[in-house]
Design a protein around this motif. Sequence first.
Motif, PDB file in Angstrom:
ATOM      1  N   GLY A   1       0.820  -1.217   0.000  1.00 50.98           N
ATOM      2  CA  GLY A   1       0.000   0.000   0.000  1.00 50.98           C
ATOM      3  C   GLY A   1       0.850   1.261   0.000  1.00 50.98           C
ATOM      4  N   ILE A   2       1.947   1.229   0.759  1.00 52.86           N
ATOM      5  CA  ILE A   2       2.862   2.374   0.771  1.00 52.86           C
ATOM      6  C   ILE A   2       3.522   2.553  -0.590  1.00 52.86           C
TER       7      ILE A   2
ATOM      8  N   ARG B   1      -0.316  -1.470  -7.677  1.00 50.19           N
ATOM      9  CA  ARG B   1      -1.762  -1.559  -7.456  1.00 50.19           C
ATOM     10  C   ARG B   1      -2.228  -3.012  -7.563  1.00 50.19           C
TER      11      ARG B   1
ATOM     12  N   GLN C   1       1.897   5.988  -7.833  1.00 51.85           N
ATOM     13  CA  GLN C   1       0.539   5.772  -8.317  1.00 51.85           C
ATOM     14  C   GLN C   1       0.476   5.591  -9.825  1.00 51.85           C
TER      15      GLN C   1
ATOM     16  N   TYR D   1       2.342   1.588  -3.455  1.00 52.60           N
ATOM     17  CA  TYR D   1       1.314   2.054  -4.394  1.00 52.60           C
ATOM     18  C   TYR D   1       1.043   3.546  -4.205  1.00 52.60           C
ATOM     19  N   TYR D   2       0.997   3.978  -2.957  1.00 52.04           N
ATOM     20  CA  TYR D   2       0.738   5.393  -2.683  1.00 52.04           C
ATOM     21  C   TYR D   2       1.862   6.269  -3.240  1.00 52.04           C
ATOM     22  N   ARG D   3       3.104   5.793  -3.116  1.00 54.55           N
ATOM     23  CA  ARG D   3       4.239   6.581  -3.610  1.00 54.55           C
ATOM     24  C   ARG D   3       4.334   6.563  -5.135  1.00 54.55           C
TER      25      ARG D   3
END
Length: 80
Positions: A35-36, A48, A42, A38-40
């Motif tokens: 998740g981290i 994802r 995108q 993916y957040y960084r």
Amino acid sequence: MNLYSLQYIEHSFNLITYFYSILTAFIALVMIISGIFYYRNQNNPRFRTLFILVSMIGALIIAMQAGRLIDQQNSDSKTG
């Protein structure tokens, strides 16, 4: 330790419980890390997809744990 003694059954149950707990913690850790990432990043769909895959595996493990809990409650109610 005899095969069908109470100590064997309790020890076996504890090992299975520890295994599922460790597996759940590992999946949660991988989910947080993906998740981290993916957040960084995108713009990169790889992270994802990894996050979705790990989330589905986590949901499967939660469903397996819920099924085990329901089976145990049904078994307890039948013996009581």
